[in-house]
Motif scaffolding. Structure first.
Motif, PDB file in Angstrom:
ATOM      1  N   TYR B 221     -71.411  32.354  -1.839  1.00 12.00           N
ATOM      2  CA  TYR B 221     -72.276  31.498  -2.643  1.00 12.00           C
ATOM      3  C   TYR B 221     -72.973  30.357  -1.736  1.00 12.00           C
ATOM      4  CZ  TYR B 221     -69.654  33.426  -6.271  1.00 12.00           C
ATOM      5  OH  TYR B 221     -68.868  34.134  -7.068  1.00 12.00           O
ATOM      6  N   LEU B 222     -74.200  30.407  -1.521  1.00  9.78           N
ATOM      7  CA  LEU B 222     -74.998  29.500  -0.693  1.00  9.78           C
ATOM      8  C   LEU B 222     -75.656  28.867  -1.855  1.00  9.78           C
ATOM      9  CD1 LEU B 222     -76.238  31.624   2.161  1.00  9.78           C
ATOM     10  CD2 LEU B 222     -74.429  30.166   2.063  1.00  9.78           C
ATOM     11  N   SER B 223     -75.239  27.513  -2.151  1.00 12.41           N
ATOM     12  CA  SER B 223     -75.690  26.686  -3.160  1.00 12.41           C
ATOM     13  C   SER B 223     -77.081  26.148  -3.151  1.00 12.41           C
ATOM     14  CB  SER B 223     -74.684  25.752  -3.471  1.00 12.41           C
ATOM     15  OG  SER B 223     -74.510  25.049  -2.362  1.00 12.41           O
ATOM     16  N   GLY B 224     -77.604  25.820  -2.043  1.00 14.61           N
ATOM     17  CA  GLY B 224     -78.889  25.334  -1.878  1.00 14.61           C
ATOM     18  C   GLY B 224     -79.145  24.915  -0.622  1.00 14.61           C
ATOM     19  N   LEU B 225     -80.290  24.145  -0.730  1.00 18.31           N
ATOM     20  CA  LEU B 225     -80.927  23.917   0.854  1.00 18.31           C
ATOM     21  C   LEU B 225     -80.947  22.544   1.110  1.00 18.31           C
ATOM     22  CD1 LEU B 225     -84.127  26.146   0.963  1.00 18.31           C
ATOM     23  CD2 LEU B 225     -81.907  26.651   1.943  1.00 18.31           C
ATOM     24  N   ILE B 226     -80.600  21.940   2.438  1.00 20.35           N
ATOM     25  CA  ILE B 226     -80.719  20.903   2.761  1.00 20.35           C
ATOM     26  C   ILE B 226     -81.573  20.691   3.823  1.00 20.35           C
ATOM     27  CG2 ILE B 226     -79.487  18.670   3.892  1.00 20.35           C
ATOM     28  CD1 ILE B 226     -77.200  19.364   2.042  1.00 20.35           C
ATOM     29  N   HIS B 227     -82.693  20.033   3.819  1.00 19.70           N
ATOM     30  CA  HIS B 227     -83.852  19.993   5.290  1.00 19.70           C
ATOM     31  C   HIS B 227     -84.159  21.308   5.269  1.00 19.70           C
ATOM     32  CE1 HIS B 227     -82.571  15.781   5.257  1.00 19.70           C
ATOM     33  NE2 HIS B 227     -81.407  16.100   5.773  1.00 19.70           N
ATOM     34  N   GLY B 228     -84.226  22.211   4.460  1.00 19.25           N
ATOM     35  CA  GLY B 228     -84.555  23.540   4.808  1.00 19.25           C
ATOM     36  C   GLY B 228     -83.775  24.439   5.492  1.00 19.25           C
TER      37      GLY B 228
END
Lengths: 335, 1109
Positions: B221-228
């Motif tokens: 699971y890649l939960s989201g983006l931080i600084h793209g």
């Protein structure tokens, strides 16, 4: 798909070998200039039908067939040029077994014998198919000769010839080795073929399971050959004593050369090594025979398999190494 | 098929309403609920011991079977040395974050930002491991290819959307390739605002994924983006999983070499291209060699292009080597290499019509300007004025020097050839050179680390031109060099090099050919020793050059040949000379001047013309044997004459003991262990044997090893390949082994994919992917009947396997096969139509279908009839003589012969019947004129000999490849109706009741019949008889008499019964008595007999005694 690319070859040499290799490597070939300078250019009558009697091509081809092969071959069984059926039985089949060919189903049954010029022999050859591929060998230990066996035969001549041959050859071997048995196989009637002759095939078995053979036949030569070259020594057949001494010496010569097979089987040995899976095979042979050298070249051309050849000066033999081309029996149906 | 356009409706699944399955599910649930209670209750361990002997046995055997089922036949792993980087394919539907994932992973491994993901990216991921990331484009062709080289696939799934068809398609594609490793990755999880919903979705997707693969498959699971970028921690975890992954050997890949191109160049001479833009191109493909060893002369298949011979193979220094083995933990920064020439981070940048050399520095992104017209415009959003300026400068420079640069590329190709001569000495350097760093002595691979190499392209080009001059100059030197490096030359020789050598020497060679041919013709099979010229010099250029060089003097003789020569010489020195003459002549020193060689030849020739059957000159040997001491011979034999017997016994005992020990060994370890051991042994032996040899010979013998970085030169490739080259689409170059470039019929076992909506129709073109290839072909489906007959099927079965026979380039049995019908990318439906594997190949097909010949009788004799309309000619009848026929009324018969003479007779009468094809048939009964006669037979079905390779790499990638159309498509396009056979239309069956005429017997016949058989003429009555009108009632008196009679009869029956019973009893007693008496009498008789015999014997003895006396 592009046009078929043919491999172009020239000359009449090694026709059988070329056909075999082109079949197994599925390379289309064109052979030009067959006896271009001869009086009669083109193929000889015996070459026109693809398979002659007792051809090694057949036995190798049979291994990679769809179904086990069983074939009745007719013609000349014993000849002064090619290895005889007895040698085939005693030696060639043994070599095949080394390469993981299943022993059951691999046999040669001699129905009747035929010597030149008229032949009339008949044998049944059965060759099994290999399941997947052959197995690579490491076969450099030639061992020491522990026994000598042999088969002598005579067709349409007296048994006495055989006995004389055996006697004289035993005379040589007995000074070296007691375990010498040469069987006689006198054929009469239908089984004796169409022309008279006699001969002997000797096999020396070594402690490491190598079979070294030599054979000879005494009979009248075929016509076209006599016309070619042997008109002066025409119909001048050797006495059986000399034949015995000669064949014994020939076998000794083969043994002397060393190697795990005799010179006539070198080609076959190289072929089998080249057909192995991609493992290293290592073999030792005596002096390379011209046929063997020719085979090596053809193997390189067709299969792209090269042998590393290293002479072993201490024994006067040659050690060959190769990585097989990984030929698999593709035509076999998977169940 | 009425509903062609519609979907086929399938029966819905009905869950069990009763029975063990239903019960099982229910009870399982219950068990889970009150497992606590169970635990408390089941404290008594004895309660679970085996109570049944049979059950115990069954359980044990089951356990053993399970263990056995886990075992696989061990396969030999022939790869040695460093393995090639493992290919990690990142696959997923569009807009799911594939490129970003690769960027993040590369960033994680190398600490570099990757501007753009194009082509494979090689990264050193650990001390022992390299990984090559490939992004799988969203195109079914590319997906098929990617599945063929993937070692690990990361299946990206948009978590917020759910699974898409591409993922499942890719899974199926990989399954056909032996199933490489997979890992699922869920992205776009930040779109969920509700935590509970997120959790639920994760759970659901995970389980859906598991049903498709297997329980427990990893889903990230890649939960989201931080600084793209994705979370560092999550990427780190993913990287950890990638780096510990083990890869199973796959059989097809293990037996075929393949290269995934990570660099691609066009080296066609520019003059040629200028002359004709569409001329065939020469290309170079770089990449790591995988699968198995690649030998020279192997043919290759470039996926989407076609089959080509390799014009040259060279091994190059590894551009991304593993760190040298030193004892330390982890990787140093300097060792964190990565190599991605197509992505523009390496040194080369690919554009449509040119290749730019890019001294790359990520921190100063000036050289980005090079690919401004490429796809990276999105990268630099806000540019400085200075940057702008530099870029514009760069641009102008490129446009001026464009031609120069082209020439550089070409020269560079040549230069490589030359440099490879001393490849073994300075391979590394040569690699550096071709990357254009030239004077820089730092290795070209580390160049992202050195900011000093920001000197721009002018410098590079300058270098290039200088090189060319040096090149020309060094051509001569090359000749000298060859002397030293002859072995390398033999196989490194580039094409151009050879051409230069030809010239005047060719004639000499030819002459020699003719000479030797003439000389050798007599000696059929035995031609001379080293006269290779006779063995056909025409077919390969290699040979010719070899010979040329030899003739030219020395030096460049083929190594193989050289050793041959060596050998003959040594042979002469050692055994042959000794044997024949007893003294060694030392004149044959192993120097190889031309004269020497020829003399060798002659002497050899002498020997070779001896009769073949006899090993060597026998008489001489005999002499030698007599002359020389016998001890020489005795070495070869097990014993001398005297102690022979003892030795033999020794041998035999040896033989006897050997197998025993082997057997013991076998008993110790299981069969499986033994097999494994054997394989390990073989591997060790291979290694040992090959390491003995020097590098050059080794490569000749075993080919290039897996894991080497190779440069493949391929000639005469269609120009479209270069024109439409797209670095985003991976180029797969697969080796073809013996016999696989042939074309023939193949039989495959296939099954329609259960998600494909329709069944497949025979002879409808499908696109098949087997081995490395993809091609369109027209299969004929069949099924094997019980008797082994292959019966044609018009359509594939819905849920069963069937056989498919098709024409195409052969691929070995057991290879997986995938069929696709639709290549478009914008369709929502599932594109894989069928899966299966190849069973065998054949050069003939034996599929048959039913045929029913119908005829009708034109003349009926007693049981013979002449049948018309079944055959068209007498020849046909001859073919069917003896065939079974049948009428509609099931009267069986047989075809006899063409009915010529009879018709001829009639003809003379009527003069009307002149047609052929009337058969005389006999039946088991007389048939009627109204009967139809059928002949049921089987007829061969031809499989169309059609296939077209998919040339998807030879057209713009966004265009779908168009091949043969199906009949249905054609009909739709041309607006043609489906042809309807009038006879095939179903109509309500009307059967009129059959009317039979009354049987009329002629008067004359009637008169002769006996009375019983005569038809009785009963006159018709006008009125019905009285009996049929009235009912009959019994009188009381009559009734009484009837009952009385009944009673009397009853009594009589009873008496009879009793009497019979008594009689039976009596008989039984009597029999028992009789048996007893018999026993006694037998006994008595036996006694009597015994006595009598005894007497007789005594008497006889006495007689004998008296006679003896």
């Amino acid at each position: 798909m592009a046009k078929t690319n043919y491999m172009r070859l020239k000359g009449s040499q090694n026709l059988r070998l070329r056909l075999l290799l082109s079949t197994l490597s599925s390379t289309p070939i064109i052979i030009d200039d067959i006896r271009a300078d001869d009086t009669w250019p083109g193929l000889r009558p015996h070459e026109i039908s693809l398979l002659r009697l007792i051809e090694r091509p057949l036995i190798v081809l049979g291994l990679f067939g769809k179904k086990p092969l069983s074939i009745r071959l007719k013609g000349i069984t014993n000849d002064s040029k090619d290895p005889s059926v007895d040698t085939f039985r005693s030696t060639t089949l043994q070599i095949l077994k080394r390469f993981g060919v299943p022993a059951e189903g691999l046999e040669l049954k001699i129905e009747s014998r035929g010597v030149p010029p008229k032949g009339g022999g008949e044998v049944i050859l059965s060759v099994p198919i290999v399941r997947d591929s052959l197995t690579a060998v490491n076969w450099i230990d030639e061992g020491m000769v522990k026994r000598i066996r042999g088969v002598s035969f005579s067709t349409r001549v007296s048994v006495q010839f055989e006995n004389t041959v055996i006697h004289s050859s035993r005379g040589i071997f007995n000074r070296l080795l007691p375990d010498v048995h040469i069987f006689t196989d006198h054929k009469a009637g239908v089984q004796a073929g169409n022309s008279p002759g006699y001969g002997v095939s000797l096999v020396a078995e070594t402690t490491s399971g190598c079979y070294i053979s030599a054979d000879t036949v005494v009979s009248y030569a075929r016509k076209e050959e006599t016309a070619d070259m042997e008109d002066d020594e025409k119909m001048d057949l050797k006495p059986p004593e000399d034949v015995g001494v000669e064949i014994a010496s020939a076998l000794l010569g083969e043994i002397e050369q060393g190697g795990v097979v005799d010179s006539t089987h070198q080609g076959l040995l190289f072929l089998l090594c080249a057909f192995c899976p991609q493992d290293v095979s290592k073999i030792r042979v005596g002096k390379l025979s011209p046929y063997g050298i020719e085979t090596l070249r053809h193997i390189r051309d067709f299969l792209g398999v090269k042998f590393a050849i290293k002479p072993d000066p201490s024994t006067g033999t040659v050690i060959l190494k190769c990585v097989g081309c990984g030929l698999k029996n593709l035509s076999r149906k998977v169940s | 098929m009425a509903a062609i356009g519609e979907e086929q409706s399938h029966k819905a699944h009905r869950s069990r309403q009763a029975g063990p399955k239903k019960k099982g599910k229910a009870s399982k649930k219950k068990k889970g609920q009150n497992s606590e209670d169970n635990k408390n209750q089941s404290q008594n361990p004895k309660a679970f011991a085996f109570r049944s002997n049979v059950k115990a046995k069954r359980l044990q055997s089951r356990a053993v079977e399970k263990e056995q089922r886990k075992l696989h036949i061990p396969t030999i792993d022939r790869s040695t040395g460093d393995p090639a980087p493992y290919v990690v394919v990142v696959q997923g539907p569009p807009k799911v974050g594939k490129s970003l994932l690769i960027k993040c992973l590369v960033k994680h491994y190398t600490k570099h930002n990757l501007p753009d993901v194009r082509g494979p990216i090689t990264v050193v991921s650990g001390k022992q491991r390299r990984v090559q990331f490939v992004e799988c484009p969203n195109d079914i062709n590319a997906m098929i290819d990617c599945a063929k080289f993937a070692d690990l696939a990361l299946l990206l799934v948009d978590g917020s959307y759910g699974f898409e068809m591409e993922t499942f398609e890719f899974l199926n594609l990989m399954q056909a390739q032996g199933f490489p490793r997979i890992m699922g990755v869920l992205t776009h999880l930040d779109k969920f605002k509700d935590v509970k919903k997120l959790r639920k979705t994760k759970q659901r997707l995970k389980h859906r994924f598991w049903t498709e693969t297997k329980e427990g498959t990893k889903l990230f699971y890649l939960s989201g983006l931080i600084h793209g970028k994705y979370h560092k921690r999550e990427v780190h975890n993913l990287a950890r999983f990638i780096s510990v992954m083990k890869f199973p050997p796959l059989s097809f890949r293990g037996s075929h070499p393949y290269v995934l191109a990570d660099r691609f160049e066009d080296i066609t001479p520019p003059e040629k291209v200028q002359g004709d833009k569409k001329c065939d191109r020469n290309v170079i493909i770089y990449g790591y060699l995988r699968g198995c060893n690649l030998k020279k002369g192997t043919k290759v298949h470039i996926a989407g292009v076609g089959d080509y011979g390799l014009a040259g193979i060279t091994s190059l220094a590894d551009p991304c080597p593993l760190p040298s083995a030193a004892k330390k933990k982890g990787l140093r920064d300097k060792e964190k290499l990565f190599y991605a020439p197509m992505s523009g981070v390496g040194d080369l940048l690919y554009d449509k019509d040119a290749v730019y050399i890019n001294i790359n520095d990520h921190f100063v992104q000036f050289s980005k300007g090079a690919d401004e017209n490429g796809g990276t415009a999105s990268q630099g959003k806000s540019r400085d004025v200075g940057v702008e300026l530099v870029k514009s400068l760069q641009n102008t420079k490129y446009s001026i020097d464009e031609k120069l640069e082209k020439s550089f590329i070409n020269l560079f190709g040549r230069k490589l050839d030359n440099l490879e001569v001393d490849a073994s000495v300075a391979e590394h350097q040569s690699c550096k050179d071709d990357e254009g760093v030239g004077s820089d002595e730092e290795s070209g691979d580390d160049d992202m680390d050195d900011p000093g190499s920001s000197d721009d392209d002018v410098n590079v080009e300058g270098n290039g031109t200088m090189e060319t001059q040096a090149d020309d100059a060094s051509d001569d030197e090359q000749e000298d060099l060859r002397g030293n490096f002859e072995e390398q030359l033999e196989f490194h020789n580039g094409r151009i090099r050879k051409k230069a050598i030809f010239g005047n020497e060719e004639n000499e060679a030819d002459e020699q050919v003719s000479d030797e041919d003439g000389g050798d013709d007599d000696g059929e099979d035995d031609n001379g020793e080293v006269d290779e010229e006779t063995s056909g010099s025409d077919y390969s250029e290699d040979d010719e050059t070899d010979e040329d060089m030899e003739d030219g003097g020395m030096g460049n003789a083929a190594r193989w040949r050289e050793s041959l020569l060596d050998r003959t010489v040594s042979r002469k020195n050692t055994n042959l000379m000794q044997l024949v003459y007893g003294t060694s002549t030392s004149k044959l020193a192993p120097d190889m001047s031309e004269q020497q060689r020829s003399s060798d030849d002659e002497s050899e020739d002498d020997e070779f013309f001896r009769p073949k059957g006899e090993g060597s000159k026998p008489s001489q040997i005999a002499d030698s044997w007599i002359c020389t001491s016998t001890f020489l011979w005795k070495q070869k034999f097990t014993e001398g004459v005297d102690n022979g017997n003892v030795d033999i016994r020794d041998d035999e005992t040896d033989e006897a003991t050997e197998p025993k020990t082997e057997r013991n060994k076998a008993n110790e370890g299981s069969f499986f262990e033994k097999l494994k051991e054997e394989i390990e042994l073989r591997k060790q032996m291979n290694l040992a044997e090959l390491n003995d040899l020097d590098e050059a010979t080794r490569i000749e013998i075993e080919g290039f090893r897996t894991g080497t970085y190779v440069r493949l030169e391929i000639h005469a490739v269609p120009y479209e390949m270069v024109e439409y080259f797209d670095p985003c689409h991976p180029i797969l170059v697969g080796g073809i082994s013996l016999g696989e470039d042939n074309v023939g019929y193949m039989q495959a076992k296939i099954k329609r994919h259960r998600w494909h909506k329709k069944v497949l129709k025979t002879r409808d073109p499908i696109i098949v992917s087997t081995g490395w290839r993809r091609y369109q072909t027209t299969p004929v489906y069949a099924i094997e009947d019980r008797n082994g007959r292959h019966r044609m099927l018009k359509y594939t079965p819905e849920h069963m396997h069937c056989l498919a026979m098709f024409w195409g380039p052969l691929s070995p049995p057991k290879t997986g096969i995938i069929a696709v019908q639709n290549l478009t990318n914008n369709q929502a439906s599932f594109r894989i139509t069928a899966t299966g594997d190849i069973l065998e190949f054949n050069h003939a097909t034996k599929i048959v279908k039913k045929i029913k010949l119908v005829g009708h009788p034109c003349k009926i004799y007693k049981k013979t009839a002449l049948i018309k309309g079944m055959f068209t000619s007498d020849l046909e009848i001859a073919r069917f003589e003896g065939a079974q026929v049948q009428t509609t009324s099931k009267i069986r018969g047989q075809v006899k012969k063409a009915a010529k003479d009879v018709i001829g007779g009639e003809k003379s009468k009527k003069g009307a019947m002149s047609e052929e094809g009337i058969a005389r048939c006999t039946f088991e009964d007389k048939i009627l004129m109204s009967d139809l006669v059928f002949l049921r037979a089987w007829t061969q079905v031809d499989v169309p000999r059609f296939f077209t390779p998919l040339t998807t790499a030879l057209q713009p990638r966004d265009r779908t490849w168009k091949g043969m159309k199906t009949v249905a498509e054609l009909r739709r396009e041309l607006n043609l109706p489906v042809p309807v056979n009038k006879d095939s239309v179903y109509k309500p069956i009307e059967r009129k009741p059959r009317k039979f005429n009354p049987l009329v017997i002629p008067k004359s016949l009637q008169a002769e019949l006996p009375f019983a058989s005569k038809p009785k003429d009963i006159p018709k009555q006008r009125r019905k008889p009285l009996e049929s009108k009235r009912a009959v009632v019994i009188e009381p008196h009559e009734r009484r008499t009837l009952t009385l009679i009944q009673h009397l009869q009853r009594m009589r029956h009873d008496k009879e019964k009793k009497r019979k019973q008594k009689e039976q009893e009596k008989r039984k007693a009597l029999e028992a008595q009789k048996a007893k008496e018999e026993l006694i009498s037998k006994k008595r008789q036996r006694e009597e007999r015994r006595d009598r015999y005894r007497e007789q014997e005594k008497l006889k003895k006495k007689m004998r005694r008296t006679a003896g006396d």
